[in-house]
Design a protein around this motif. Structure first.
Motif, PDB file in Angstrom:
ATOM      1  N   THR A   1      14.425  -1.555  -4.949  1.00 39.22           N
ATOM      2  CA  THR A   1      14.301  -2.145  -3.611  1.00 39.22           C
ATOM      3  C   THR A   1      15.631  -2.136  -2.879  1.00 39.22           C
ATOM      4  O   THR A   1      15.706  -1.822  -1.682  1.00 39.22           O
TER       5      THR A   1
ATOM      6  N   SER B   1      14.716   9.767  -0.545  1.00 37.42           N
ATOM      7  CA  SER B   1      13.297   9.785  -0.883  1.00 37.42           C
ATOM      8  C   SER B   1      13.008   8.835  -2.047  1.00 37.42           C
ATOM      9  O   SER B   1      13.878   8.528  -2.857  1.00 37.42           O
ATOM     10  N   TYR B   2      11.760   8.403  -2.121  1.00 39.75           N
ATOM     11  CA  TYR B   2      11.358   7.450  -3.159  1.00 39.75           C
ATOM     12  C   TYR B   2      11.460   8.077  -4.549  1.00 39.75           C
ATOM     13  O   TYR B   2      11.870   7.429  -5.515  1.00 39.75           O
TER      14      TYR B   2
ATOM     15  N   GLN C   1      16.588   1.446  -1.703  1.00 42.87           N
ATOM     16  CA  GLN C   1      15.741   1.848  -0.583  1.00 42.87           C
ATOM     17  C   GLN C   1      16.190   1.194   0.724  1.00 42.87           C
ATOM     18  O   GLN C   1      16.122   1.803   1.785  1.00 42.87           O
TER      19      GLN C   1
ATOM     20  N   LYS D   1       5.367   1.886  -7.303  1.00 41.81           N
ATOM     21  CA  LYS D   1       5.118   1.714  -5.871  1.00 41.81           C
ATOM     22  C   LYS D   1       3.648   1.426  -5.594  1.00 41.81           C
ATOM     23  O   LYS D   1       3.309   0.701  -4.645  1.00 41.81           O
TER      24      LYS D   1
ATOM     25  N   ARG E   1       7.659   6.181 -10.862  1.00 42.66           N
ATOM     26  CA  ARG E   1       7.195   6.191  -9.463  1.00 42.66           C
ATOM     27  C   ARG E   1       5.893   5.431  -9.280  1.00 42.66           C
ATOM     28  O   ARG E   1       5.525   5.070  -8.168  1.00 42.66           O
TER      29      ARG E   1
ATOM     30  N   THR F   1      15.056   8.151  -5.601  1.00 45.84           N
ATOM     31  CA  THR F   1      15.504   6.791  -5.913  1.00 45.84           C
ATOM     32  C   THR F   1      15.030   6.376  -7.301  1.00 45.84           C
ATOM     33  O   THR F   1      15.777   5.781  -8.081  1.00 45.84           O
ATOM     34  N   CYS F   2      13.771   6.685  -7.625  1.00 40.80           N
ATOM     35  CA  CYS F   2      13.233   6.357  -8.948  1.00 40.80           C
ATOM     36  C   CYS F   2      13.987   7.094 -10.054  1.00 40.80           C
ATOM     37  O   CYS F   2      14.259   6.537 -11.118  1.00 40.80           O
TER      38      CYS F   2
END
Length: 271
Positions: A12, A22-23, A15, A37, A34, A26-27
């Motif tokens: 969090t 990008s998610y 982000q 989420k 992932r 980040t993961c």
């Protein structure tokens, strides 16, 4: 070890700070799945009551698991310890555990008695308190050849700078040693002390961590000084400590026979 709850918090935070990242990246960055989420936690209704009980007990304080269990069960006797422990760990109430740093130990350095004076000195600290409760320290310096007490530095605080001053005075009076044996205290491992040793071409003979027997000669001296002076007197000032210590030091070097020296005094043995 990082828990899944802590990973979610990191996810969090990253982000929010880097919204363009990008998610998926980040993961990967925080080693988090992932699927977090899309997964929505569904807490059982029975856990809601336990969580609220833990929150009401903890408040703004920092409490460990055992204390939380005791306090919750005092307030809510019907809740079991296993349930409290599970919710306590699952909902992120656990205290952060700092990982222990791996410390590299020194190689074994057994003590050796030199065959001449000023070949190897041994140093160690002692501490005691005045009648007022204020603590003071002593730096004991002994020549390992004849067990002679070269100096006993006394002060409220003995950082590296003070240690160097005491050593320089002792060197002026007794000459410079080839090496000094000490433990791994911060006063001896400091850059200031190490630079002084290199500048004066003195070897630092460091013992293994947790092995005071490798500095046995000064440790034996510490016991005698503790029994005869520190434990036997009530001190009111540093001057009082010095006034009692100096005559004892002269007696130790000139009158006290040592079994390890074939019942000679340090001065007789050196002569």
């Amino acid at each position: 070890m990082v828990t899944s709850y802590q990973k979610e918090q990191c996810l969090t935070f990253v982000q929010e700070v880097f919204p363009k990242l990008s998610y998926a990246k980040t993961c990967k960055l925080v080693s988090c799945s992932r699927t977090n989420k899309y997964y929505k936690k569904v807490m059982p209704e029975k856990d809601v009551v336990v969580k609220e009980a833990i929150s009401s007990v903890i408040g703004t304080s920092r409490l460990g698991r055992r204390k939380v269990i005791v306090k919750v069960q005092k307030k809510y006797p019907g809740i079991g310890a296993a349930k409290i422990r599970r919710v306590y760990e699952k909902e992120g109430f656990s205290l952060y555990k700092r990982m222990k740093k791996r410390r590299i130990d020194n190689p074994a350095n057994p003590i050796e008695v030199p065959l001449a004076a000023n070949v190897e000195w041994a140093m160690d600290f002692m501490s005691d308190s005045l009648a007022s409760g204020k603590k003071f320290r002593t730096l004991n310096i002994v020549d390992q050849y004849n067990r002679k007490c070269l100096e006993i530095g006394i002060n409220y605080s003995l950082p590296s700078r003070k240690v160097i001053e005491i050593l320089e005075r002792t060197i002026i009076e007794h000459g410079k040693p080839l090496g000094i044996r000490t433990d791994n205290g911060p006063e001896f491992t400091s850059c200031l002390f190490q630079i002084w040793l290199d500048k004066n071409d003195i070897e630092w003979i460091k013992i293994q961590k947790g092995k005071p027997q490798q500095n046995a000669i000064v440790e034996r001296f510490n016991r005698t000084y503790r029994e005869d002076i520190l434990d036997a007197n009530l001190f009111f000032s540093l001057d009082h400590v010095y006034e009692v210590t100096q005559p004892w030091k002269e007696d130790y070097n000139q009158e006290r026979p040592h079994e390890s020296l074939n019942y000679c005094t340090p001065n007789e043995y050196a002569a």
